[in-house]
Scaffold this motif. Structure first.
Motif, PDB file in Angstrom:
ATOM      1  N   LYS A   6       0.860  -1.188   0.000  1.00 46.66           N
ATOM      2  CA  LYS A   6       0.000   0.000   0.000  1.00 46.66           C
ATOM      3  C   LYS A   6       0.890   1.229   0.000  1.00 46.66           C
ATOM      4  O   LYS A   6       1.851   1.310   0.761  1.00 46.66           O
ATOM      5  CB  LYS A   6      -0.915  -0.014   1.225  1.00 46.66           C
ATOM      6  CG  LYS A   6      -1.936   1.091   1.216  1.00 46.66           C
ATOM      7  CD  LYS A   6      -2.994   0.828   2.262  1.00 46.66           C
ATOM      8  CE  LYS A   6      -3.951   1.986   2.366  1.00 46.66           C
ATOM      9  NZ  LYS A   6      -5.090   1.909   1.522  1.00 46.66           N
ATOM     10  N   GLU A   9      -3.095   6.163  -0.937  1.00 45.76           N
ATOM     11  CA  GLU A   9      -4.452   5.702  -1.262  1.00 45.76           C
ATOM     12  C   GLU A   9      -4.459   4.597  -2.314  1.00 45.76           C
ATOM     13  O   GLU A   9      -5.506   4.253  -2.841  1.00 45.76           O
ATOM     14  CB  GLU A   9      -5.301   6.882  -1.748  1.00 45.76           C
ATOM     15  CG  GLU A   9      -5.588   7.922  -0.681  1.00 45.76           C
ATOM     16  CD  GLU A   9      -6.427   7.364   0.457  1.00 45.76           C
ATOM     17  OE1 GLU A   9      -7.404   6.633   0.197  1.00 45.76           O
ATOM     18  OE2 GLU A   9      -6.091   7.654   1.619  1.00 45.76           O
ATOM     19  N   SER A  32     -18.544  -4.429  -1.312  1.00 41.61           N
ATOM     20  CA  SER A  32     -18.540  -2.991  -1.572  1.00 41.61           C
ATOM     21  C   SER A  32     -19.607  -2.530  -2.559  1.00 41.61           C
ATOM     22  O   SER A  32     -20.021  -1.387  -2.525  1.00 41.61           O
ATOM     23  CB  SER A  32     -17.162  -2.535  -2.059  1.00 41.61           C
ATOM     24  OG  SER A  32     -16.829  -3.160  -3.274  1.00 41.61           O
ATOM     25  N   SER A  36     -21.927   1.042  -1.578  1.00 37.35           N
ATOM     26  CA  SER A  36     -21.492   2.252  -2.267  1.00 37.35           C
ATOM     27  C   SER A  36     -22.627   3.268  -2.349  1.00 37.35           C
ATOM     28  O   SER A  36     -23.762   2.918  -2.651  1.00 37.35           O
ATOM     29  CB  SER A  36     -21.014   1.900  -3.678  1.00 37.35           C
ATOM     30  OG  SER A  36     -20.751   3.078  -4.400  1.00 37.35           O
ATOM     31  N   ASN A 114     -15.935   5.274  -5.084  1.00 34.52           N
ATOM     32  CA  ASN A 114     -14.738   6.059  -5.394  1.00 34.52           C
ATOM     33  C   ASN A 114     -13.545   5.181  -5.735  1.00 34.52           C
ATOM     34  O   ASN A 114     -12.448   5.695  -5.962  1.00 34.52           O
ATOM     35  CB  ASN A 114     -14.371   6.959  -4.208  1.00 34.52           C
ATOM     36  CG  ASN A 114     -15.419   8.020  -3.957  1.00 34.52           C
ATOM     37  OD1 ASN A 114     -16.146   8.416  -4.868  1.00 34.52           O
ATOM     38  ND2 ASN A 114     -15.505   8.486  -2.723  1.00 34.52           N
ATOM     39  N   ASN A 115     -13.729   3.877  -5.747  1.00 31.24           N
ATOM     40  CA  ASN A 115     -12.631   2.958  -6.017  1.00 31.24           C
ATOM     41  C   ASN A 115     -12.495   2.661  -7.503  1.00 31.24           C
ATOM     42  O   ASN A 115     -13.467   2.335  -8.169  1.00 31.24           O
ATOM     43  CB  ASN A 115     -12.826   1.635  -5.263  1.00 31.24           C
ATOM     44  CG  ASN A 115     -12.684   1.825  -3.773  1.00 31.24           C
ATOM     45  OD1 ASN A 115     -11.746   2.460  -3.310  1.00 31.24           O
ATOM     46  ND2 ASN A 115     -13.610   1.273  -3.026  1.00 31.24           N
ATOM     47  N   ILE A 117     -10.456   0.075  -9.812  1.00 35.52           N
ATOM     48  CA  ILE A 117      -9.721  -1.183  -9.709  1.00 35.52           C
ATOM     49  C   ILE A 117      -9.240  -1.548 -11.107  1.00 35.52           C
ATOM     50  O   ILE A 117     -10.031  -1.678 -12.034  1.00 35.52           O
ATOM     51  CB  ILE A 117     -10.623  -2.291  -9.135  1.00 35.52           C
ATOM     52  CG1 ILE A 117     -11.164  -1.842  -7.779  1.00 35.52           C
ATOM     53  CG2 ILE A 117      -9.863  -3.608  -9.042  1.00 35.52           C
ATOM     54  CD1 ILE A 117     -12.408  -2.567  -7.336  1.00 35.52           C
ATOM     55  N   ILE A 160      -5.660  -0.859  -6.811  1.00 35.83           N
ATOM     56  CA  ILE A 160      -6.894  -0.288  -6.280  1.00 35.83           C
ATOM     57  C   ILE A 160      -6.579   1.102  -5.750  1.00 35.83           C
ATOM     58  O   ILE A 160      -5.708   1.261  -4.886  1.00 35.83           O
ATOM     59  CB  ILE A 160      -7.484  -1.155  -5.151  1.00 35.83           C
ATOM     60  CG1 ILE A 160      -7.710  -2.575  -5.646  1.00 35.83           C
ATOM     61  CG2 ILE A 160      -8.775  -0.541  -4.614  1.00 35.83           C
ATOM     62  CD1 ILE A 160      -8.053  -3.567  -4.555  1.00 35.83           C
ATOM     63  N   SER A 161      -7.272   2.089  -6.305  1.00 38.83           N
ATOM     64  CA  SER A 161      -7.068   3.454  -5.837  1.00 38.83           C
ATOM     65  C   SER A 161      -8.416   4.057  -5.478  1.00 38.83           C
ATOM     66  O   SER A 161      -9.428   3.772  -6.112  1.00 38.83           O
ATOM     67  CB  SER A 161      -6.360   4.303  -6.893  1.00 38.83           C
ATOM     68  OG  SER A 161      -7.094   4.327  -8.096  1.00 38.83           O
ATOM     69  N   ALA A 162      -8.403   4.889  -4.455  1.00 35.80           N
ATOM     70  CA  ALA A 162      -9.612   5.584  -4.034  1.00 35.80           C
ATOM     71  C   ALA A 162      -9.469   7.042  -4.454  1.00 35.80           C
ATOM     72  O   ALA A 162      -8.730   7.804  -3.824  1.00 35.80           O
ATOM     73  CB  ALA A 162      -9.791   5.474  -2.523  1.00 35.80           C
ATOM     74  N   ALA A 167     -12.698   8.295 -10.526  1.00 32.83           N
ATOM     75  CA  ALA A 167     -13.853   7.391 -10.609  1.00 32.83           C
ATOM     76  C   ALA A 167     -15.003   8.067 -11.350  1.00 32.83           C
ATOM     77  O   ALA A 167     -15.626   7.455 -12.232  1.00 32.83           O
ATOM     78  CB  ALA A 167     -14.283   6.954  -9.215  1.00 32.83           C
TER      79      ALA A 167
END
Length: 183
Positions: A6, A9, A32, A36, A114-115, A117, A160-162, A167
């Motif tokens: 990690k 984010e 998730s 959401s 907001n993810n 992938i 995986i980013s938030a 998004a």
């Protein structure tokens, strides 16, 4: 999972097989998708193959999506008979699906909330997947597909980013593909 790291984010996970990757992604979606706040989920795939292996799970996911008021948009690069068969399945369940769309050239993509992938398949795995799915559903060699693609030992990176802005941008670009057209 072979490895996880990690950085801020961003999480980077490495899986040994495509089946392991998919098992994790199903777990992630299960936990998730329905929590959401954003009810538009976007997916970009090289090929639509999931109903070949996970018909019941995919069906159950479509039913839960309806119950939770989710709108699912799927773009598929491929336009093989298998892609069209799977697209037909999803469309009958209320998903928005388009095949033959330029997407997933570099990676498969999933946007939930907001993810963002991203799934990076090694090129030899992508090529084998393309060659084995380039026929009619009844001619698909499921055993060979399982052995030579989904069980093959390799290294698959999942990032995986938030990031709400990214998004939203992907979501808008995906939904725009369906304006002025049928599901």
């Amino acid at each position: 999972m072979k490895e996880a790291r990690k950085e801020g984010e961003i999480s980077v996970l490495t899986f040994e097989t495509y089946f392991d990757t998919e098992k994790y992604l199903y777990y992630l979606q299960k936990h998730s998708l329905f929590t959401s706040k954003n009810k538009i989920i976007c997916m970009h795939h090289a090929h639509e193959w999931a109903p070949l292996f996970y018909l019941r799970a995919e069906y159950n996911k479509t039913m839960l999506s309806k119950q939770h008021g989710l709108k699912i948009y799927r773009l598929c690069n491929g336009s093989t008979p298998v892609d069209k068969w799977a697209a037909s399945f999803y469309k009958k369940q209320g998903y928005y699906v388009k095949t033959g769309v330029r997407c997933a050239d570099v990676c498969e993509l999933l946007v939930v909330g907001n993810n963002v992938i991203q799934i990076y398949l090694p090129s030899e795995l992508r090529e084998k997947l393309f060659s084995l799915l380039d026929n009619h559903v009844e001619d698909a060699d499921i055993k060979k597909l399982a052995q030579e693609v989904f069980e093959k030992k390799t290294s698959i990176e999942v990032v995986i980013s938030a990031d709400e802005k990214i998004a939203d941008q992907i979501r808008e670009m995906t939904v725009a593909q369906f304006r002025n057209s049928k599901k």
